[in-house]
Design an enzyme around this catalytic site. Sequence first.
Site, PDB file in Angstrom:
ATOM      1  N   CYS A   2      36.854  24.947  22.970  1.00 58.70           N
ATOM      2  CA  CYS A   2      35.918  26.075  23.048  1.00 58.70           C
ATOM      3  C   CYS A   2      35.450  26.502  21.654  1.00 58.70           C
ATOM      4  CB  CYS A   2      36.590  27.271  23.692  1.00 58.70           C
ATOM      5  SG  CYS A   2      37.345  26.896  25.269  1.00 58.70           S
ATOM      6  N   ASN A 101      39.209  31.372  23.278  1.00 60.44           N
ATOM      7  CA  ASN A 101      39.588  29.984  23.047  1.00 60.44           C
ATOM      8  C   ASN A 101      41.108  29.945  23.115  1.00 60.44           C
ATOM      9  OD1 ASN A 101      40.064  27.433  22.103  1.00 60.44           O
ATOM     10  ND2 ASN A 101      39.224  27.760  20.054  1.00 60.44           N
ATOM     11  N   GLY A 102      41.662  29.065  23.957  1.00 61.12           N
ATOM     12  CA  GLY A 102      43.123  28.996  24.081  1.00 61.12           C
ATOM     13  C   GLY A 102      43.545  29.092  25.536  1.00 61.12           C
ATOM     14  N   GLU A 487      43.394   1.660  16.101  1.00 62.91           N
ATOM     15  CA  GLU A 487      42.288   2.568  15.800  1.00 62.91           C
ATOM     16  C   GLU A 487      40.958   1.982  16.299  1.00 62.91           C
ATOM     17  OE1 GLU A 487      41.902   5.500  15.129  1.00 62.91           O
ATOM     18  OE2 GLU A 487      39.982   5.731  14.120  1.00 62.91           O
ATOM     19  N   GLU A 494      36.761   5.703  23.171  1.00 58.10           N
ATOM     20  CA  GLU A 494      36.342   7.105  23.228  1.00 58.10           C
ATOM     21  C   GLU A 494      34.828   7.280  23.206  1.00 58.10           C
ATOM     22  OE1 GLU A 494      37.985   9.547  20.089  1.00 58.10           O
ATOM     23  OE2 GLU A 494      37.663   7.982  18.626  1.00 58.10           O
ATOM     24  N   HIS A 510      53.178 -11.794  25.143  1.00 58.10           N
ATOM     25  CA  HIS A 510      54.199 -11.153  25.977  1.00 58.10           C
ATOM     26  C   HIS A 510      53.563 -10.349  27.112  1.00 58.10           C
ATOM     27  CE1 HIS A 510      57.371 -12.436  23.290  1.00 58.10           C
ATOM     28  NE2 HIS A 510      56.606 -12.042  22.265  1.00 58.10           N
ATOM     29  N   LYS A 609      36.579  17.954  19.689  1.00 56.56           N
ATOM     30  CA  LYS A 609      36.827  17.595  18.295  1.00 56.56           C
ATOM     31  C   LYS A 609      38.148  18.166  17.805  1.00 56.56           C
ATOM     32  CE  LYS A 609      35.904  15.853  14.286  1.00 56.56           C
ATOM     33  NZ  LYS A 609      36.253  14.421  14.179  1.00 56.56           N
TER      34      LYS A 609
HETATM   35  C1  F6R Z   1      39.788  10.179  17.622  1.00 58.92           C
HETATM   36  C2  F6R Z   1      40.008  11.574  17.353  1.00 58.92           C
HETATM   37  C3  F6R Z   1      41.247  12.218  17.861  1.00 58.92           C
HETATM   38  C4  F6R Z   1      41.892  13.040  16.742  1.00 58.92           C
HETATM   39  C5  F6R Z   1      43.105  13.816  17.265  1.00 58.92           C
HETATM   40  C6  F6R Z   1      43.814  14.568  16.148  1.00 58.92           C
HETATM   41  O1  F6R Z   1      38.600   9.723  17.057  1.00 58.92           O
HETATM   42  O2  F6R Z   1      39.210  12.211  16.723  1.00 58.92           O
HETATM   43  O3  F6R Z   1      42.135  11.271  18.359  1.00 58.92           O
HETATM   44  O4  F6R Z   1      42.254  12.166  15.711  1.00 58.92           O
HETATM   45  O5  F6R Z   1      42.692  14.722  18.243  1.00 58.92           O
HETATM   46  O6  F6R Z   1      42.956  15.462  15.528  1.00 58.92           O
HETATM   47  P1  F6R Z   1      43.263  16.069  14.106  1.00 58.92           P
HETATM   48  O7  F6R Z   1      43.227  14.959  13.135  1.00 58.92           O
HETATM   49  O8  F6R Z   1      42.182  17.079  13.891  1.00 58.92           O
HETATM   50  O9  F6R Z   1      44.625  16.694  14.190  1.00 58.92           O
END
Ligand code: F6R
Length: 614
Positions: A2, A101-102, A487, A494, A510, A609
Amino acid sequence: MCGIVAYLGEKKAYPIIIEGLKRLEYRGYDSAGIALLNGKMQVLKKKGKVSELENHASEQLENYDYSMGIGHTRWATHGVPNDVNAHPHTSNDGNISIIHNGIIENYDSIKKALIEKGHVFHSDTDTEVLAHLIGEIQKTEKLPLEEVVRLALKKCVGAYAIVVMDQNDPGKLVGAKFSSPLVLGIGDDEFFLASDASPIIKYTNKVIYLNDGEIVTIKRGKGYCIKNLSNETQNPKVSELDLKLEEIEKGGYDHFMLKEIFQQPTTVATSMKGRINSKEGWAILGGMKPNIARIAKSDRIILTACGTSWHSAMIGEYLLEDLARIPTEVEYASEFRYRNPIIKENDFIVALSQSGETADTLAAIKMAKAKGAYLYGIVNAVGSSIARETDSGSYIHAGPEIGVASTKAFTGQSTILALMALYLGHHKGLIEETYFRKLLAELESVPSKITKILAKDDHIKYIAGEIKNASNALYLGRGYNFPVALEGALKLKEISYIHAEGYPAAEMKHGPIALIDMYMPVIVLATNKSAYEKIVSNIQEVKARKGIVIAIVTEGDEIIKEIADFIIEIPEIEEPLTPLLSVIPMQLLAYHIAVMRGCHIDQPRNLAKSVTVE
Ligand code: F6R
């Protein structure tokens, strides 16, 4: 997650709040809403994008003459994304509106008690319960809004950043924070409250990052006052934002993700600035320097993080054990915090986070702190909760990362981890001087080598076109390239929604080898000098089953060129630094595939994010 924007001042609140909500879109959301106050309160909410809220407002808003208001983008937790569950929520009598937010964890028991008192709820949210609770306390206690909010929050368990507005108490906004971020922006006769500084920077660079348990009251013409949950006045530190508006704009790129991928030569160089000098032969992290003797004697290093940050932590494990010879463990923060881990006084605990607000990582370090551990943060967002909660740390200085898929934060974190391993290894006298200087010089060469890889963007785009219709993909790597395989797979899934898995190359036989057929792209990170023949054999095994091999190889590799379907060459580099280069084609491949599939690059479905809930 949020997003919150609130405004109180002399200007028109509506455009400021809408623009602010757009700046917070990158956090991920599924509905948006706004409440404006000018004598009478008007609340508008809409499922979908902020632009849909704007369309709705153009039909519904009686006028634009409001000089205060609160706005919200919601990422659904309790209740599906729809107009009703969107914020703001109002009290039973409709006088008070709130954005949140939360998660209020004990909302159910509070709701039941309020229903018994005759409250009628319209949404499935925990936030509406808080709005009603504030309204109920106000009805019975007849106290100022800030006092009512304080009493209500004392009854709540969970995480929150909230802003509250009361149409019977105009000219006042009350904000509060616990475990979710909230920033106060201080302008000339105007104030802002927001989840981060991006909606504020256009108007002022003076901010206060609220601490957990703080409540801020803003009164028109009277300024602001911050108290804690025990009603004690606080003396907050006003910080100056080191952020420019251009940094949060696309700057001519189609997407923030592409801009951030292409920024990496600069951001990696910035992460190293003042921390390395190959000619003089040193690498240093200012945050570690005062305690370097103690850290170097650590029995164990524990790296904790989530998602992409967890992948860079894995690179950290390889680097720290390889160069500094300290046993290192990597922990998913969400597991670490709940599994009663053994933490000893002599452990060095490092939290990695782009946002500095990830709820699980934050909770993990709070738990470790309670057990007496020394905490270090490798964080991007300046002033964030993890940065403030750790004993010391190193910012990666990558600048705001707005694309949901993390790119430049990964290379920034990996750069700091390389510096950490070099600093510790050298301090302990474990790295032979010539090799140490070679590694320093190689690390300094990373930005120009990334530039060389970025110049291959068209070739990578071509390969993306060849595999864009795949339903699955496998990523393989050995040693330092194994975390990069993880990664690469995460990036692809994603943003393109293609199912992808990362594996240590030797593990393929395996199990995952059963999946390989002529439709399966297999991305092999094959730049290793050590175990080169083994990785060539792995490629042969894939080809024998008709898999499509895209190999990332070192420039001049003639052997893999003959076997793989496609190759992407990257410059040669000492093996411990390989991830800083080999991840770049992973990012570009995922980006182009997702664009070709018509996906939302910067705001992929269901993702946020900054994950500020568990
Ligand atoms: C992947 C991505 C998420 C974050 C994860 C941790 O592209 O963005 O997997 O890496 O949510 O977020 P931070 O680094 O902000 O703790």
